[in-house]
Design a protein around this motif. Structure first.
Motif, PDB file in Angstrom:
ATOM      1  N   MET A 135       0.826  -1.203   0.000  1.00 20.42           N
ATOM      2  CA  MET A 135       0.000   0.000   0.000  1.00 20.42           C
ATOM      3  C   MET A 135       0.864   1.258   0.000  1.00 20.42           C
ATOM      4  SD  MET A 135      -3.152  -0.857   2.627  1.00 20.42           S
ATOM      5  CE  MET A 135      -3.814   0.812   2.412  1.00 20.42           C
ATOM      6  N   ILE A 136       1.872   1.274   0.858  1.00 22.70           N
ATOM      7  CA  ILE A 136       2.762   2.440   0.926  1.00 22.70           C
ATOM      8  C   ILE A 136       3.494   2.637  -0.394  1.00 22.70           C
ATOM      9  CG2 ILE A 136       4.749   3.464   2.101  1.00 22.70           C
ATOM     10  CD1 ILE A 136       3.928   1.889   4.605  1.00 22.70           C
ATOM     11  N   ARG A 137       3.960   1.544  -0.967  1.00 24.16           N
ATOM     12  CA  ARG A 137       4.644   1.606  -2.262  1.00 24.16           C
ATOM     13  C   ARG A 137       3.748   2.226  -3.326  1.00 24.16           C
ATOM     14  NH1 ARG A 137       4.493  -3.954  -4.498  1.00 24.16           N
ATOM     15  NH2 ARG A 137       2.391  -3.204  -4.946  1.00 24.16           N
ATOM     16  N   ASP A 138       2.508   1.750  -3.403  1.00 26.86           N
ATOM     17  CA  ASP A 138       1.594   2.242  -4.431  1.00 26.86           C
ATOM     18  C   ASP A 138       1.213   3.703  -4.198  1.00 26.86           C
ATOM     19  OD1 ASP A 138       1.696  -0.241  -5.575  1.00 26.86           O
ATOM     20  OD2 ASP A 138      -0.207  -0.935  -4.742  1.00 26.86           O
ATOM     21  N   ILE A 139       1.012   4.087  -2.941  1.00 27.24           N
ATOM     22  CA  ILE A 139       0.671   5.478  -2.641  1.00 27.24           C
ATOM     23  C   ILE A 139       1.821   6.409  -3.014  1.00 27.24           C
ATOM     24  CG2 ILE A 139       0.209   7.119  -0.764  1.00 27.24           C
ATOM     25  CD1 ILE A 139      -1.357   4.819   0.617  1.00 27.24           C
ATOM     26  N   LEU A 140       3.049   6.017  -2.665  1.00 28.49           N
ATOM     27  CA  LEU A 140       4.209   6.847  -3.003  1.00 28.49           C
ATOM     28  C   LEU A 140       4.421   6.948  -4.511  1.00 28.49           C
ATOM     29  CD1 LEU A 140       6.844   5.764  -0.305  1.00 28.49           C
ATOM     30  CD2 LEU A 140       5.515   7.878  -0.384  1.00 28.49           C
ATOM     31  N   SER A 141       3.995   5.936  -5.240  1.00 24.03           N
ATOM     32  CA  SER A 141       4.162   5.948  -6.699  1.00 24.03           C
ATOM     33  C   SER A 141       2.929   6.488  -7.417  1.00 24.03           C
ATOM     34  CB  SER A 141       4.501   4.542  -7.209  1.00 24.03           C
ATOM     35  OG  SER A 141       3.474   3.623  -6.876  1.00 24.03           O
ATOM     36  N   GLY A 142       1.962   7.008  -6.659  1.00 25.61           N
ATOM     37  CA  GLY A 142       0.801   7.641  -7.264  1.00 25.61           C
ATOM     38  C   GLY A 142      -0.215   6.680  -7.846  1.00 25.61           C
ATOM     39  N   GLN A 143      -0.299   5.467  -7.293  1.00 28.40           N
ATOM     40  CA  GLN A 143      -1.244   4.477  -7.793  1.00 28.40           C
ATOM     41  C   GLN A 143      -2.259   4.121  -6.715  1.00 28.40           C
ATOM     42  OE1 GLN A 143       0.860   1.266 -10.268  1.00 28.40           O
ATOM     43  NE2 GLN A 143       2.502   1.954  -8.930  1.00 28.40           N
ATOM     44  N   ILE A 144      -3.416   3.623  -7.132  1.00 28.33           N
ATOM     45  CA  ILE A 144      -4.384   3.109  -6.173  1.00 28.33           C
ATOM     46  C   ILE A 144      -3.897   1.738  -5.714  1.00 28.33           C
ATOM     47  CG2 ILE A 144      -6.761   2.373  -5.801  1.00 28.33           C
ATOM     48  CD1 ILE A 144      -7.606   4.278  -8.016  1.00 28.33           C
ATOM     49  N   PRO A 145      -3.698   1.535  -4.419  1.00 29.39           N
ATOM     50  CA  PRO A 145      -3.189   0.245  -3.933  1.00 29.39           C
ATOM     51  C   PRO A 145      -4.071  -0.923  -4.338  1.00 29.39           C
ATOM     52  CG  PRO A 145      -3.111   1.907  -2.199  1.00 29.39           C
ATOM     53  CD  PRO A 145      -3.886   2.508  -3.335  1.00 29.39           C
ATOM     54  N   PHE A 146      -3.419  -2.083  -4.566  1.00 23.99           N
ATOM     55  CA  PHE A 146      -4.146  -3.303  -4.901  1.00 23.99           C
ATOM     56  C   PHE A 146      -5.277  -3.566  -3.912  1.00 23.99           C
ATOM     57  CE2 PHE A 146      -0.235  -5.284  -7.098  1.00 23.99           C
ATOM     58  CZ  PHE A 146      -0.728  -4.963  -8.339  1.00 23.99           C
ATOM     59  N   VAL A 147      -4.962  -3.400  -2.623  1.00 25.02           N
ATOM     60  CA  VAL A 147      -5.897  -3.784  -1.576  1.00 25.02           C
ATOM     61  C   VAL A 147      -7.168  -2.939  -1.583  1.00 25.02           C
ATOM     62  CG1 VAL A 147      -4.937  -2.269   0.205  1.00 25.02           C
ATOM     63  CG2 VAL A 147      -6.019  -4.431   0.870  1.00 25.02           C
ATOM     64  N   LEU A 148      -7.118  -1.753  -2.187  1.00 26.24           N
ATOM     65  CA  LEU A 148      -8.274  -0.874  -2.228  1.00 26.24           C
ATOM     66  C   LEU A 148      -9.061  -1.014  -3.525  1.00 26.24           C
ATOM     67  CD1 LEU A 148      -6.783   2.389  -0.664  1.00 26.24           C
ATOM     68  CD2 LEU A 148      -7.985   0.512   0.466  1.00 26.24           C
ATOM     69  N   GLN A 149      -8.631  -1.917  -4.386  1.00 22.54           N
ATOM     70  CA  GLN A 149      -9.347  -2.163  -5.619  1.00 22.54           C
ATOM     71  C   GLN A 149     -10.128  -3.470  -5.496  1.00 22.54           C
ATOM     72  OE1 GLN A 149      -7.039  -1.091  -9.275  1.00 22.54           O
ATOM     73  NE2 GLN A 149      -5.310  -0.987  -7.882  1.00 22.54           N
ATOM     74  N   LYS A 150     -10.628  -3.952  -6.601  1.00 23.64           N
ATOM     75  CA  LYS A 150     -11.417  -5.184  -6.573  1.00 23.64           C
ATOM     76  C   LYS A 150     -10.549  -6.431  -6.579  1.00 23.64           C
ATOM     77  CE  LYS A 150     -12.003  -5.065 -11.620  1.00 23.64           C
ATOM     78  NZ  LYS A 150     -12.984  -5.038 -12.717  1.00 23.64           N
ATOM     79  N   GLU A 151      -9.218  -6.242  -6.563  1.00 22.25           N
ATOM     80  CA  GLU A 151      -8.299  -7.377  -6.570  1.00 22.25           C
ATOM     81  C   GLU A 151      -8.533  -8.279  -5.350  1.00 22.25           C
ATOM     82  OE1 GLU A 151      -5.673  -8.147  -8.600  1.00 22.25           O
ATOM     83  OE2 GLU A 151      -5.599  -6.422  -9.930  1.00 22.25           O
ATOM     84  N   ILE A 152      -8.425  -9.601  -5.542  1.00 24.85           N
ATOM     85  CA  ILE A 152      -8.429 -10.532  -4.411  1.00 24.85           C
ATOM     86  C   ILE A 152      -7.010 -10.530  -3.842  1.00 24.85           C
ATOM     87  CG2 ILE A 152      -8.691 -12.939  -3.715  1.00 24.85           C
ATOM     88  CD1 ILE A 152     -10.867 -13.233  -5.740  1.00 24.85           C
TER      89      ILE A 152
END
Length: 208
Positions: A135-152
């Motif tokens: 989550m931290i990685r994705d936030i720092l890179s300007g992306q929506i984290p996997f865990v907050l999407q529909k991903e399992i």
């Protein structure tokens, strides 16, 4: 033997998560500092928050600097490898992420039980350990984290934590319990990636 298994598993998880951080950083053309930061937060972010919440301070990587060296060496070797192949396949990131998720989830749940916390808390600590770094990685890179999407993603982590707690409760043996739970987490996550499985998405948008 158990301590060695846990330690080696933790280092393997560090390596896979650090690689996933490097993959994101190089895709975004970050400098060496940015690459190191993304590799580091992906590798230790979840475990750091877990230890702070459980009062296990100083956190693990401050007590044992081997983790820092492993992250930096992994980042360097990954950059050299990516430079050699020029372009990395898109499927590598979720696969490395899946392995890190599986390992860290069980390490987190195991540590929570070792500190005397209940089964439900152990499952939550496993999930935190598994997903927060990404989550931290994705936030720092300007992306929506996997865990907050529909991903399992978090679902796979919760399954793994629950499997470990169940196996520990019926006393199947610590190493066997960890392996079963890791395989459960990894299998669900990889199946979700391969078959494009996802959770339902809800919206309250209404057309006029």
């Amino acid at each position: 033997m158990l301590d060695n298994f846990i330690y080696i598993s933790d280092l393997i998880g560090m390596i896979t998560c650090a690689i996933s951080g490097v993959l994101v950083a190089t895709r975004l053309r970050m400098d060496p500092f940015g690459i190191s930061v993304l590799a580091g937060v992906t590798a230790v972010g979840g475990g750091t928050l877990r230890d702070m919440m459980m009062g296990a301070t100083p956190v693990f990587w401050i007590e044992d600097n081997t983790y820092i060296y492993v992250i930096l060496i992994t980042a360097l070797l990954s950059v050299l490898w990516l430079h050699r192949i020029q372009r990395f396949p898109a499927y590598l990131l979720p696969i490395f992420d899946a392995f890190g998720l599986a390992i860290f989830t069980i390490i987190g749940a195991q540590k929570a039980l070792m500190f005397g916390f209940s089964g439900p808390v152990a499952i939550v600590m496993g999930c935190i350990t598994g997903v927060v770094g990404g989550m931290i990685r994705d936030i720092l890179s300007g992306q929506i984290p996997f865990v907050l999407q529909k991903e399992i993603y978090a679902t796979a982590s919760i399954l793994g934590g629950a499997l470990y707690v169940l196996c520990d409760y019926i006393e199947l043996g610590p190493i066997f319990s960890m392996v079963v739970a890791m395989l459960g987490t990894l299998s669900l996550r990889l199946c979700a990636i391969y078959y494009h499985l996802s959770l339902p998405v809800f919206s309250n948008d209404r057309e006029a």
